[in-house]
Scaffold this active site. Structure first.
Site, PDB file in Angstrom:
ATOM      1  N   PRO A   2       0.660  -1.183   0.063  1.00  0.00           N
ATOM      2  CA  PRO A   2       0.058   0.000  -0.005  1.00  0.00           C
ATOM      3  C   PRO A   2       0.960   1.218  -0.026  1.00  0.00           C
ATOM      4  O   PRO A   2       1.656   1.658   0.973  1.00  0.00           O
ATOM      5  CB  PRO A   2      -0.597   0.018   1.253  1.00  0.00           C
ATOM      6  CG  PRO A   2      -0.714  -1.465   1.783  1.00  0.00           C
ATOM      7  CD  PRO A   2       0.513  -2.136   1.457  1.00  0.00           C
ATOM      8  N   GLU A   3       0.563   2.213  -1.090  1.00  0.00           N
ATOM      9  CA  GLU A   3       1.131   3.508  -1.160  1.00  0.00           C
ATOM     10  C   GLU A   3       0.023   4.416  -0.947  1.00  0.00           C
ATOM     11  O   GLU A   3      -1.201   3.672  -0.460  1.00  0.00           O
ATOM     12  CB  GLU A   3       1.947   3.680  -2.517  1.00  0.00           C
ATOM     13  CG  GLU A   3       3.152   2.542  -2.724  1.00  0.00           C
ATOM     14  CD  GLU A   3       3.834   2.903  -3.942  1.00  0.00           C
ATOM     15  OE1 GLU A   3       3.942   3.880  -4.434  1.00  0.00           O
ATOM     16  OE2 GLU A   3       4.305   1.833  -4.465  1.00  0.00           O
ATOM     17  N   ARG A 112       2.902 -10.517   6.941  1.00  0.00           N
ATOM     18  CA  ARG A 112       4.424 -10.559   7.228  1.00  0.00           C
ATOM     19  C   ARG A 112       4.705  -9.925   8.537  1.00  0.00           C
ATOM     20  O   ARG A 112       5.720  -9.587   9.037  1.00  0.00           O
ATOM     21  CB  ARG A 112       5.287 -10.012   5.959  1.00  0.00           C
ATOM     22  CG  ARG A 112       5.420 -10.849   5.026  1.00  0.00           C
ATOM     23  CD  ARG A 112       6.031 -10.482   3.915  1.00  0.00           C
ATOM     24  NE  ARG A 112       5.434 -11.286   2.777  1.00  0.00           N
ATOM     25  CZ  ARG A 112       5.654 -11.045   1.415  1.00  0.00           C
ATOM     26  NH1 ARG A 112       6.057  -9.996   0.932  1.00  0.00           N
ATOM     27  NH2 ARG A 112       4.836 -11.599   0.544  1.00  0.00           N
TER      28      ARG A 112
END
Length: 274
Positions: A2-3, A112
């Site tokens: 996600p940016e 993660r």
DNA sequence: AGGACGACCAGGACGC
DNA sequence: TGCGTCCTGGTCGTCC
């Protein structure tokens, strides 16, 4: 990954659903994601409080509650923030918020375990306080923008530095530099005023276009309803090593900067002398 | 102090 | 096939 556009897409989905809801319970399944707080403090500051706003600063998703506390969620690279039926469980759920009189829960699902949740008193607290220019803020103007170029670092690394300008990640930095026809390895100070101006205009333009397409899904990005984005179809060179440049046909190259991939057209983005 | 680099995490893709 | 190695993403701590 996600940016800014992906984060904004998530916020756009969450805000109308969560604004005004009261937090009933917070379930912390993985304490490691809490950065400067504890499950006890989260409960104390947030439970029983009404959500007054869901917003975004940089790549942080902000849940503000009545009384002023703010939960700042960062998904890092692989995370999702999902609105799910309360009885649905996902493989990598880490933290869930339950609400009064609402049949859904808000779940941080993060394979993660690199996502984080900070509890803040104000938007000036760290980690928000040291963020650089946000391309959609009132401070984003030409005068402020020019100031960030005061360094010898490669322009790509500068644009990835969230303390200089916040919201861009590897994908959009590559795209923006390509559209502006700037070599990613150019020292920032050497980027001409003309090209700086191009960047100034293109950054919000590319991000806006990506938001309108609900972000980019290359691997596992999903919005709050689990839907993929569409902007991957509009990427011009990210991930396209060896393919022809859409402007001139030259083969797109991939190099390494700061340990990660940079894509470029060696013809369109030749080191600028202009 | 600015900047380079490794650590964090986990799974997928690749080479042998 | 199975094992090892590298790669991906964003940020932060540590070092020079």
């Amino acid at each position: 990954m996600p940016e800014l556009p992906e984060v904004q897409t998530i916020v756009n989905g969450l805000k109308p659903e969560l604004q005004g809801k009261s937090i009933k319970q917070i379930e912390v399944l993985d304490v490691d994601l809490l950065r400067n707080t504890t499950p006890q403090e989260l409960n104390k500051k947030l439970v029983g409080k009404q959500i007054t706003d869901v917003s975004r600063t940089g790549k942080y998703i902000l849940l503000e509650v009545a009384g002023g506390s703010i939960a700042a969620i960062h998904l890092r690279m692989s995370g999702k923030l999902l609105l799910l039926e309360t009885d649905v469980n996902t493989n990598y759920q880490r933290i869930s918020f339950y609400f009064k009189d609402y049949e859904k829960k808000l779940t941080m699902d993060n394979l993660r375990r690199l996502g984080t949740l900070d509890l803040l008193k104000t938007k000036r607290d760290e980690p928000l306080g040291s963020l650089g220019l946000d391309p959609f803020s009132n401070e984003y103007n030409w005068e402020n923008f020019q100031r960030i170029f005061d360094t010898s670092r490669a322009i790509k690394l500068l644009l990835l530095d969230q303390k200089k300008i916040t919201g861009l990640g590897n994908i959009y930095v590559n795209e923006v530099l390509f559209k502006a026809q700037i070599s990613p390895t150019s020292p920032s100070q050497k980027v001409s005023k003309q090209k700086q101006k191009k960047l100034f205009r293109l950054i919000p333009e590319v991000l806006t276009e990506a938001i309108e397409n609900n972000g980019t899904t290359l691997n596992d990005y999903r919005d709050s309803l689990g839907e993929e984005g569409n902007f991957q179809d509009s990427l011009l060179l990210y991930g396209k090593e060896g393919k022809p440049c859409p402007y001139c046909g030259t083969k797109i190259m991939r190099i390494k900067q700061g340990g990660r991939s940079t894509y470029l057209c060696p013809n369109c983005q030749a080191n600028d002398n202009d």
